[in-house]
Design an enzyme around this catalytic site. Structure first.
Site, mmCIF file in Angstrom:
data_model
loop_
_atom_site.group_PDB
_atom_site.id
_atom_site.type_symbol
_atom_site.label_atom_id
_atom_site.label_comp_id
_atom_site.label_asym_id
_atom_site.label_seq_id
_atom_site.Cartn_x
_atom_site.Cartn_y
_atom_site.Cartn_z
ATOM 1 N N LEU A 175 0.815 -1.351 -0.171
ATOM 2 C CA LEU A 175 0.034 -0.036 0.075
ATOM 3 C C LEU A 175 0.971 1.103 0.061
ATOM 4 O O LEU A 175 0.505 2.462 -0.471
ATOM 5 C CB LEU A 175 -1.033 0.053 1.128
ATOM 6 C CG LEU A 175 -2.054 -1.167 1.419
ATOM 7 C CD1 LEU A 175 -2.486 -1.102 2.564
ATOM 8 C CD2 LEU A 175 -2.849 -1.230 0.194
ATOM 9 N N GLY A 208 5.147 2.564 0.940
ATOM 10 C CA GLY A 208 6.352 2.454 1.709
ATOM 11 C C GLY A 208 6.811 3.560 2.497
ATOM 12 O O GLY A 208 6.576 4.544 2.136
ATOM 13 N N GLY A 209 7.080 3.273 3.576
ATOM 14 C CA GLY A 209 7.382 4.314 4.612
ATOM 15 C C GLY A 209 8.803 4.537 4.872
ATOM 16 O O GLY A 209 9.594 3.858 4.058
ATOM 17 N N PHE A 258 10.392 3.440 7.520
ATOM 18 C CA PHE A 258 11.014 2.231 8.159
ATOM 19 C C PHE A 258 10.798 1.119 7.849
ATOM 20 O O PHE A 258 11.118 0.089 8.354
ATOM 21 C CB PHE A 258 11.100 2.622 9.755
ATOM 22 C CG PHE A 258 11.396 3.803 10.147
ATOM 23 C CD1 PHE A 258 12.693 4.261 10.321
ATOM 24 C CD2 PHE A 258 10.196 4.798 10.608
ATOM 25 C CE1 PHE A 258 13.027 5.619 10.573
ATOM 26 C CE2 PHE A 258 10.720 6.116 11.044
ATOM 27 C CZ PHE A 258 11.864 6.418 11.086
ATOM 28 N N GLY A 259 9.700 0.833 6.810
ATOM 29 C CA GLY A 259 9.385 -0.381 6.405
ATOM 30 C C GLY A 259 8.077 -0.384 5.304
ATOM 31 O O GLY A 259 7.979 0.865 4.707
ATOM 32 N N VAL A 263 3.976 -0.979 4.054
ATOM 33 C CA VAL A 263 2.550 -1.118 4.457
ATOM 34 C C VAL A 263 1.977 -2.043 3.588
ATOM 35 O O VAL A 263 1.807 -1.899 2.348
ATOM 36 C CB VAL A 263 1.715 0.075 4.487
ATOM 37 C CG1 VAL A 263 0.426 0.027 5.260
ATOM 38 C CG2 VAL A 263 2.485 1.035 5.428
ATOM 39 N N LYS A 292 1.505 -2.344 8.691
ATOM 40 C CA LYS A 292 2.614 -1.371 8.757
ATOM 41 C C LYS A 292 3.775 -2.192 9.472
ATOM 42 O O LYS A 292 3.913 -2.361 10.707
ATOM 43 C CB LYS A 292 2.351 -0.160 9.338
ATOM 44 C CG LYS A 292 3.599 0.836 9.306
ATOM 45 C CD LYS A 292 3.000 2.325 9.803
ATOM 46 C CE LYS A 292 4.119 3.299 9.967
ATOM 47 N NZ LYS A 292 3.818 4.463 10.143
ATOM 48 N N ASP A 337 3.950 15.890 11.552
ATOM 49 C CA ASP A 337 4.467 15.318 10.311
ATOM 50 C C ASP A 337 3.229 15.378 9.224
ATOM 51 O O ASP A 337 3.271 14.602 8.400
ATOM 52 C CB ASP A 337 4.765 13.931 10.316
ATOM 53 C CG ASP A 337 5.752 13.506 8.998
ATOM 54 O OD1 ASP A 337 6.179 14.230 8.377
ATOM 55 O OD2 ASP A 337 5.990 12.284 8.837
HETATM 56 P P1 ADP Z 1 5.999 5.745 7.666
HETATM 57 O O1 ADP Z 1 5.527 6.241 9.036
HETATM 58 O O2 ADP Z 1 6.913 4.604 7.381
HETATM 59 O O3 ADP Z 1 6.231 6.990 6.413
HETATM 60 P P2 ADP Z 1 3.109 5.627 6.876
HETATM 61 O O4 ADP Z 1 2.445 5.473 8.026
HETATM 62 O O5 ADP Z 1 3.135 7.070 6.203
HETATM 63 O O6 ADP Z 1 4.574 5.052 7.016
HETATM 64 O O7 ADP Z 1 2.649 4.790 5.614
HETATM 65 C C1 ADP Z 1 3.146 4.672 4.335
HETATM 66 C C2 ADP Z 1 2.123 4.799 3.182
HETATM 67 O O8 ADP Z 1 1.374 3.419 3.364
HETATM 68 C C3 ADP Z 1 1.147 5.854 3.221
HETATM 69 O O9 ADP Z 1 1.658 7.078 2.608
HETATM 70 C C4 ADP Z 1 0.046 5.194 2.378
HETATM 71 O O10 ADP Z 1 0.092 5.283 1.056
HETATM 72 C C5 ADP Z 1 0.029 3.684 2.984
HETATM 73 N N1 ADP Z 1 -0.759 3.426 4.056
HETATM 74 C C6 ADP Z 1 -0.554 3.539 5.400
HETATM 75 N N2 ADP Z 1 -1.394 3.435 6.212
HETATM 76 C C7 ADP Z 1 -2.474 2.890 5.499
HETATM 77 C C8 ADP Z 1 -3.949 2.382 5.668
HETATM 78 N N3 ADP Z 1 -4.409 2.218 7.093
HETATM 79 N N4 ADP Z 1 -4.613 2.024 4.647
HETATM 80 C C9 ADP Z 1 -4.263 2.233 3.310
HETATM 81 N N5 ADP Z 1 -2.877 2.816 3.094
HETATM 82 C C10 ADP Z 1 -2.023 3.040 4.060
#
Ligand code: ADP
Length: 404
Positions: free
Chosen positions: A129, A131-132, A134-135, A137, A152, A244
């Site tokens: 879904l 890429g964050g 640190f990992g 999703v 995540k 953020d």
């Molecule tokens: P990080 O903290 O590592 O940056 P995020 O929580 O921002 O990670 O998640 C990275 C991406 O994953 C988001 O920008 C979004 O596109 C997708 N994502 C995260 N949480 C969800 C969710 N609950 N449902 C659908 N997509 C998600």
């Protein structure tokens, strides 16, 4: 972070953390025009900015299917001329202020389990879904209930990194609001911690900003910003700072509606009135001046980000983006932004005033979330009526015409 030519920066000594600022705009008086750049996206080539010829048709069908705007029954739409013949009637437009759909489960206080996550969830490793930092999703399904959720997976190399993720869990445990993504469960193994969360399928708000075929009107932006502000108002009432906020961290519930949820509480933290909280993280374009200057961060720090997001949604431009991070950071420190670009020609004065009351260098003068919700741009029904009549598009209005 690149080193900054600090001589160009006016150091803000203000350490008041007022959430009830006076509405003075003194600090904004020195606004200087700057060359804005279109939202950064490597894949967005110039030709992508060109409008599709079928956009008018798309717009028509979008208007027809838009469920979240309620036309007042007693005031059918009339052309401007006939309204004036009828005498002075106050035309109002009631926008849908109902919350986003709730998570498909009750709010829960999650404790991290060390069981094998695969015994309870099927994680679709192929369906990423996002890429964050640190990992990754992934989409996942709870085996016992069939519930679709988002997993995540955060890589953690040591106990200290695990504690950081646990603080994200602690923050999410305190947040029970329909505009804030809800936590379902958490699992830890030797090398990672996995957060199981409510899943939303509409994609990132960022994609709507850069998608020239997605016809965002100013009224759509009102609806989106209202919900972000409501989520922020709730967080701030709970004494939690997000720190953020950016379009990538706002997810759309579906492609068809304007309902959103705020995600990523990885940098969020509890505000403690007497604590000098300094942070040095975040995406340069969205950083508030006090973050760059390593000063106290507080509720208005999130309000700055709200101003940046509003500017971006309305124009498709990033207000402080420079040629490199250094220039971006300097633009922020000088509070160098303007409405000079053609993209703002059709945007209402109320929208501009809303942004002007947020993008203020001194954080104590910025509107709070509660004040923002009362601002005419978000609350004035007759303005919403005018915007509805006008149906003015946001950033795509001034995109180059299609190639013949
Ligand atoms: P990080 O903290 O590592 O940056 P995020 O929580 O921002 O990670 O998640 C990275 C991406 O994953 C988001 O920008 C979004 O596109 C997708 N994502 C995260 N949480 C969800 C969710 N609950 N449902 C659908 N997509 C998600």
């Amino acid at each position: 972070m690149p080193s900054l030519p600090m001589s160009t920066c006016e150091i803000n000594q203000d350490s008041k953390d007022s959430t009830d600022p006076q509405e003075s705009l003194e600090d904004h008086a020195e606004l200087i025009g700057s060359a804005k750049r279109r939202v950064k996206d490597e894949t967005l080539e110039k030709e992508d900015l060109k409008k599709s010829r079928v956009e008018d048709e798309l717009e028509k069908s979008k208007e027809e299917t838009k469920p979240e705007i309620n036309e007042p029954k007693e005031e059918p739409e009339k052309p401007e001329e006939s309204r004036s013949e009828d005498g002075p009637t106050t035309e109002e437009y009631i926008i849908d202020c109902s919350p986003s759909p709730s998570a498909p489960f009750e709010h829960r206080v999650v404790t991290t389990k060390s069981h094998q996550i695969t015994a309870y969830y099927t994680i679709n490793r192929d369906e990423i879904l996002g890429g964050g930092r640190f990992g990754m999703v992934h989409k996942c399904v709870e085996k016992s209930s069939g519930l679709t959720l988002a997993a995540k997976i955060i890589k953690t190399r040591n106990q200290k990194e695990k504690e950081v993720v646990k603080s994200e869990i602690e923050v999410m445990n305190q947040l029970n609001h329909a505009n804030l993504i809800q936590l379902y469960a958490a699992y830890e193994s030797r090398s990672d911690v996995t957060l199981i969360m409510e899943y939303v399928e509409g994609g990132e708000l960022f994609d709507r900003i850069i998608d020239e075929n997605y016809k965002l009107t100013e009224l759509d932006t009102v609806l989106l910003i209202r919900q972000i502000t409501e989520g922020l108002q709730y967080m701030h009432k709970m004494y939690i700072l997000h720190l953020d906020l950016k379009p990538e961290n706002i997810l759309c519930v579906s492609r068809e509606t304007n309902k959103i949820k705020i995600i990523d509480f990885g940098l969020a933290r509890r505000y403690k009135p007497r604590e000098k909280l300094r942070v040095n993280f975040g995406t340069p374009e969205f950083l508030a001046p006090e973050v760059i200057n390593y000063e106290f961060v507080s509720f208005p720090t999130d309000m700055w980000s709200l101003g940046v997001i509003t500017y971006m949604l309305l124009s498709g431009l990033s207000p402080f983006l420079g040629d490199d991070d250094n220039e971006t950071l300097n633009n922020i420190l000088e509070c160098k932004w303007s409405f000079e670009e053609a993209e703002f020609t059709d945007i209402s004065e109320e929208a501009k005033d809303f942004i002007t009351r947020l993008l203020i260098k001194s954080k104590s003068w910025r509107m709070s979330a509660s004040q923002s919700l009362k601002h005419p741009w978000l609350s004035d029904r007759s303005l919403h009526y005018r915007l509805h009549q006008k149906k003015n598009k946001c950033h795509s209005t001034h995109a180059p015409p299609p190639e013949s």
